[in-house]
Design a protein around this motif. Sequence first.
Motif, PDB file in Angstrom:
ATOM      1  N   ALA A   1      40.108  28.911  46.857  1.00  0.00           N
ATOM      2  CA  ALA A   1      39.924  29.878  45.771  1.00  0.00           C
ATOM      3  C   ALA A   1      40.693  29.452  44.520  1.00  0.00           C
ATOM      4  CB  ALA A   1      40.376  31.269  46.226  1.00  0.00           C
ATOM      5  N   VAL A   2      41.898  28.916  44.705  1.00  0.00           N
ATOM      6  CA  VAL A   2      42.658  28.400  43.562  1.00  0.00           C
ATOM      7  C   VAL A   2      41.931  27.215  42.937  1.00  0.00           C
ATOM      8  CG1 VAL A   2      44.843  27.328  42.880  1.00  0.00           C
ATOM      9  CG2 VAL A   2      44.841  29.236  44.490  1.00  0.00           C
ATOM     10  N   GLY A   3      41.331  26.359  43.760  1.00  0.00           N
ATOM     11  CA  GLY A   3      40.570  25.232  43.236  1.00  0.00           C
ATOM     12  C   GLY A   3      39.386  25.682  42.390  1.00  0.00           C
ATOM     13  N   GLU A   4      38.733  26.786  42.775  1.00  0.00           N
ATOM     14  CA  GLU A   4      37.627  27.305  41.972  1.00  0.00           C
ATOM     15  C   GLU A   4      38.108  27.800  40.619  1.00  0.00           C
ATOM     16  OE1 GLU A   4      35.771  30.277  44.310  1.00  0.00           O
ATOM     17  OE2 GLU A   4      35.002  28.880  45.836  1.00  0.00           O
ATOM     18  N   VAL A   5      39.273  28.437  40.587  1.00  0.00           N
ATOM     19  CA  VAL A   5      39.833  28.894  39.307  1.00  0.00           C
ATOM     20  C   VAL A   5      40.157  27.707  38.407  1.00  0.00           C
ATOM     21  CG1 VAL A   5      41.784  30.094  38.233  1.00  0.00           C
ATOM     22  CG2 VAL A   5      40.725  31.029  40.294  1.00  0.00           C
ATOM     23  N   LEU A   6      40.774  26.681  38.961  1.00  0.00           N
ATOM     24  CA  LEU A   6      41.098  25.496  38.167  1.00  0.00           C
ATOM     25  C   LEU A   6      39.841  24.776  37.711  1.00  0.00           C
ATOM     26  CD1 LEU A   6      44.115  24.053  40.189  1.00  0.00           C
ATOM     27  CD2 LEU A   6      44.177  25.159  37.955  1.00  0.00           C
ATOM     28  N   ALA A   7      38.795  24.808  38.528  1.00  0.00           N
ATOM     29  CA  ALA A   7      37.534  24.174  38.116  1.00  0.00           C
ATOM     30  C   ALA A   7      36.942  24.871  36.900  1.00  0.00           C
ATOM     31  CB  ALA A   7      36.545  24.185  39.278  1.00  0.00           C
ATOM     32  N   ARG A   8      37.049  26.201  36.841  1.00  0.00           N
ATOM     33  CA  ARG A   8      36.558  26.925  35.664  1.00  0.00           C
ATOM     34  C   ARG A   8      37.421  26.664  34.443  1.00  0.00           C
ATOM     35  NH1 ARG A   8      35.981  31.250  39.472  1.00  0.00           N
ATOM     36  NH2 ARG A   8      37.912  32.171  38.655  1.00  0.00           N
ATOM     37  N   VAL A   9      38.725  26.655  34.637  1.00  0.00           N
ATOM     38  CA  VAL A   9      39.623  26.478  33.498  1.00  0.00           C
ATOM     39  C   VAL A   9      39.553  25.052  32.957  1.00  0.00           C
ATOM     40  CG1 VAL A   9      42.054  26.491  32.791  1.00  0.00           C
ATOM     41  CG2 VAL A   9      41.165  28.328  34.242  1.00  0.00           C
ATOM     42  N   CYS A  10      39.538  24.073  33.848  1.00  0.00           N
ATOM     43  CA  CYS A  10      39.548  22.665  33.448  1.00  0.00           C
ATOM     44  C   CYS A  10      38.154  22.089  33.231  1.00  0.00           C
ATOM     45  CB  CYS A  10      40.290  21.831  34.498  1.00  0.00           C
ATOM     46  SG  CYS A  10      42.005  22.331  34.767  1.00  0.00           S
ATOM     47  N   ASP A  11      37.115  22.914  33.330  1.00  0.00           N
ATOM     48  CA  ASP A  11      35.731  22.466  33.114  1.00  0.00           C
ATOM     49  C   ASP A  11      35.391  21.303  34.044  1.00  0.00           C
ATOM     50  OD1 ASP A  11      33.208  22.423  32.094  1.00  0.00           O
ATOM     51  OD2 ASP A  11      33.716  21.336  30.257  1.00  0.00           O
ATOM     52  N   ASP A  12      35.661  21.530  35.336  1.00  0.00           N
ATOM     53  CA  ASP A  12      35.388  20.510  36.354  1.00  0.00           C
ATOM     54  C   ASP A  12      34.652  21.182  37.508  1.00  0.00           C
ATOM     55  OD1 ASP A  12      35.333  18.220  37.875  1.00  0.00           O
ATOM     56  OD2 ASP A  12      37.404  18.390  38.552  1.00  0.00           O
ATOM     57  N   PRO A  13      33.347  21.462  37.344  1.00  0.00           N
ATOM     58  CA  PRO A  13      32.631  22.213  38.392  1.00  0.00           C
ATOM     59  C   PRO A  13      32.574  21.492  39.727  1.00  0.00           C
ATOM     60  CG  PRO A  13      31.100  21.329  36.766  1.00  0.00           C
ATOM     61  CD  PRO A  13      32.477  21.092  36.226  1.00  0.00           C
TER      62      PRO A  13
END
Length: 398
Positions: A193-205
């Motif tokens: 779940a933390v990885g999904e948040v970072l993917a949205r913030v860092c634009d790395d789907p």
Amino acid sequence: FFENLPSERAIASRCEDSLSLRCFLGYGIHEATPNHSSLSVIRGRLGPEIYQAAFELVLSGLRERGLLKGRNLGIDSSVIEANASLRELVHRNTEEQYWEYVKRLAAQAGIDPDDTRAVRRFDKKREGRKTSNQEWVNPHDPDARIGMTKHGACDMIYKPEHVTDLDTGAIVAAETRLGDQGDTEELAQRMMAVGEVLARVCDDPEQTKVLTSLTADEGYFSVEQVCGLQNERVRVIIGDPHESKRRRDKQSGIVRQVLSKARRAVRSESGKALLRKRGEHIERSFCHVLDHGKHRRATLRGRVNLSKRQLAAALTHNLSLMMRHLTGYGTVKQWLAGNRTPGRGLSDLLRTLLSTLRSVWERLSERLVEFLSDDDPKSCRNEVFIPPSPNCRSSTGC
């Protein structure tokens, strides 16, 4: 967080007393600022998704300034005292109060139940004394659990948990968990779940550049959870507390590979460096948020409310990190401690801090408008409260 205010009463009193905060909030000197009860109502109306949106907004600002990498993460938990008392415990099945239960046992042992001191001595030294969370609960705060505090005393507790970027020190996730929950419980799911948040913030789907490694202490080691993280291509740097007792040659092939891979990661030079960073950044975040931020003792009740408070404290911690990058000082007090002759620099620092907060406020308002426009306006208006803008004098919001 910035002024060491422990509760919403202190926040309301400070807003009423400070001329600069009155100006920022849009209140005149003769106008009454909101009461602390209004802050409680607003917190109840705003759902956790609004707090998470504001938190991700600040993370985006850190990302733009190079203060968030998202590759090497560290996780740890601490202990806070709940706003509940052990004396108010009741039995889950019989609803018998704990003190009445002790008096009944003392009477059976031949001790006068009206002698308070004698009953307390009996309760402290009686054989088989055990207060289980499966049997006893506090009716005023059912989410609080019986456990050991930071100083070793038995009290009602919660467990706040931080996930920190080990390259910059930014908090990328914060929540309050139940006091009797284990650190290894659903660790892989929480980190995904933390990885999904970072993917949205860092634009790395595709999540190719975020969550490449996870560092924690031995309390987070579990063969099943470590195996799940390794299957997601996450390098796990967690020491095995039972390494000396395990015999890897007698384990199955998959378990033996998991243990060997984790052992190599911990003993590598890069793993040792990340373990040192974990102790530096995560312990510092707990010190800032819990100790200096006055969150070691909870003033709210309920896991949801405390999670909101913990997320808001982590948000301000990240704002302080951004201010330290922009001006060299995280708070006004740090600036005053480093400069003996306050002058124009103080006004510049205050102006920069207020402009940063105002820009965050405007961007959050835009996100709230987008959130409300996605769903039915009537249904959302009953669930979400939009705080008034700095230029709005209405008490019900704009």
